[in-house]
Design a protein around this motif. Structure first.
Motif, PDB file in Angstrom:
ATOM      1  N   ALA A 213       0.772  -1.281   0.027  1.00  0.00           N
ATOM      2  CA  ALA A 213       0.015   0.021  -0.078  1.00  0.00           C
ATOM      3  C   ALA A 213       0.937   1.193  -0.067  1.00  0.00           C
ATOM      4  N   ALA A 214       2.110   0.912   0.452  1.00  0.00           N
ATOM      5  CA  ALA A 214       3.109   2.245   0.408  1.00  0.00           C
ATOM      6  C   ALA A 214       3.022   3.218  -0.477  1.00  0.00           C
ATOM      7  N   THR A 215       3.113   2.583  -1.821  1.00  0.00           N
ATOM      8  CA  THR A 215       3.413   3.347  -2.977  1.00  0.00           C
ATOM      9  C   THR A 215       2.042   4.272  -3.316  1.00  0.00           C
ATOM     10  N   GLN A 216       1.097   3.806  -2.972  1.00  0.00           N
ATOM     11  CA  GLN A 216      -0.235   4.523  -3.171  1.00  0.00           C
ATOM     12  C   GLN A 216      -0.587   5.726  -2.224  1.00  0.00           C
ATOM     13  N   CYS A 217       0.488   5.903  -1.289  1.00  0.00           N
ATOM     14  CA  CYS A 217       0.104   6.907  -0.246  1.00  0.00           C
ATOM     15  C   CYS A 217       0.893   8.165  -0.551  1.00  0.00           C
ATOM     16  N   HIS A 218       1.949   8.083  -1.266  1.00  0.00           N
ATOM     17  CA  HIS A 218       2.729   9.187  -1.384  1.00  0.00           C
ATOM     18  C   HIS A 218       1.884  10.487  -1.544  1.00  0.00           C
ATOM     19  N   GLN A 219       1.315  10.523  -2.462  1.00  0.00           N
ATOM     20  CA  GLN A 219       0.708  12.131  -2.819  1.00  0.00           C
ATOM     21  C   GLN A 219      -0.513  12.382  -1.796  1.00  0.00           C
TER      22      GLN A 219
END
Length: 310
Positions: free
Chosen positions: A75-81
């Protein structure tokens, strides 16, 4: 200081590594988003100053922590923005909160506040632009359209006239007035808590939370959001300007109601401990019947909020 307040302790290695990692990612995302690309160089400099200066990055950390608790590293990569968007809103709120028409502070995070470093007009515009930047980041994110709309709604509701801005309005109106404990709690659940709750809920939504899980995370975030403000009120009395990075005793100087002024220092410390316990119980509910959920980081974040000294 009363023994009822948790003793300050070193940040656990796991939490320290997590906070460093999430902060680095958020800062990278913000640097790309706030890269100067127009003739308004002073405006972008002020935005960068406000959003990329020293800070706890608590709200972005909550986005990551809640998503990771439910869905793991995937899930981390979907959280950046989304995490960067929460930090933009928080940074804008601090810039405006420090203005002469608001709290009139000249020190924030150990540095001159934005309107002191630049000028008042530039600071106002920087806050305006950071608010817009938050929603631009969400619109540009890779989230599925229905989830994107849901996340935008969460942030708009928490940041606006039914959330953070309402809390600030109540806070300004409360100067030189007496508030009940219920009124004070309502103010801080809006001014400070709303954005903390939104951070946790956004992370949970990105992590695919079920209704019961979202409810537990919401209760956890409501508890730590209020605990954060209670601890701020305690530190305003017990800490000093150098440690705090902002002017110590500022609330008392403005005759603003606080948990310490209403409950006394011992009572405020007991309130922080009570809220910490509520957060821990909510995490127990989150883990119930779901062996794959790890709440270690969320628990350590709750511990950090009530043990911090700045």
């Amino acid at each position: 200081m009363s023994s009822s307040s948790p003793t300050a302790a070193p940040v656990p290695a796991k939490l320290k590594a997590f906070l460093q990692s999430s902060s680095q990612q958020v800062e990278q995302t913000l640097k790309r988003a706030l890269d100067t690309h127009s003739d308004a160089e002073a405006l972008f400099a002020a935005m960068q100053y406000a959003a990329l200066g020293p800070g706890k990055r608590l709200r972005p950390a909550l986005v990551y922590a809640c998503a990771l608790a439910l869905a793991g590293d995937t899930a981390a990569t979907q959280c950046h923005q989304a995490a960067a968007a929460l930090e933009c809103i928080h940074a804008y709120s601090l810039v405006h909160d420090d203005l002469p028409a608001m709290d009139d502070d000249d020190l924030r995070r150990g540095r001159p506040t934005c309107h002191i470093q630049f000028d008042e007009a530039t600071a106002i515009l920087a806050g305006d632009a950071l608010q817009c930047q938050a929603f631009e980041l969400l619109v540009q994110s890779d989230l599925a359209p229905p989830l994107k709309v849901q996340v935008i709604g969460e942030l708009a509701n928490a940041a606006g006239a039914r959330g953070m801005v309402a809390g600030q309005a109540i806070d300004l109106a409360a100067v030189d007035h007496t508030l009940t404990l219920t009124q004070l709690e309502k103010m801080h659940r809006l001014k400070t808590g709303a954005l903390i709750v939104a951070s946790a809920r956004v992370g949970a939504l990105i992590g695919g939370a079920e209704a019961s899980q979202l409810s537990a995370i919401t209760r956890y975030a409501e508890a730590i959001g209020l605990a954060f403000q209670v601890q701020d009120d305690i530190l305003d009395v017990t800490s000093d300007t150098q440690v705090l990075g902002k002017t110590q005793g500022a609330d008392a100087a403005r005759n603003k109601p606080t948990y310490v002024s209403l409950l006394g220092l011992d009572g405020a410390q007991a309130k922080a401990a009570e809220l910490h316990q509520q957060a821990s119980l909510a995490l127990q509910d989150l883990r119930a019947g779901a062996e794959n959920i790890s709440t270690d980081v969320l628990q350590q974040l709750a511990d950090f909020i009530v043990k911090r000294r700045h």
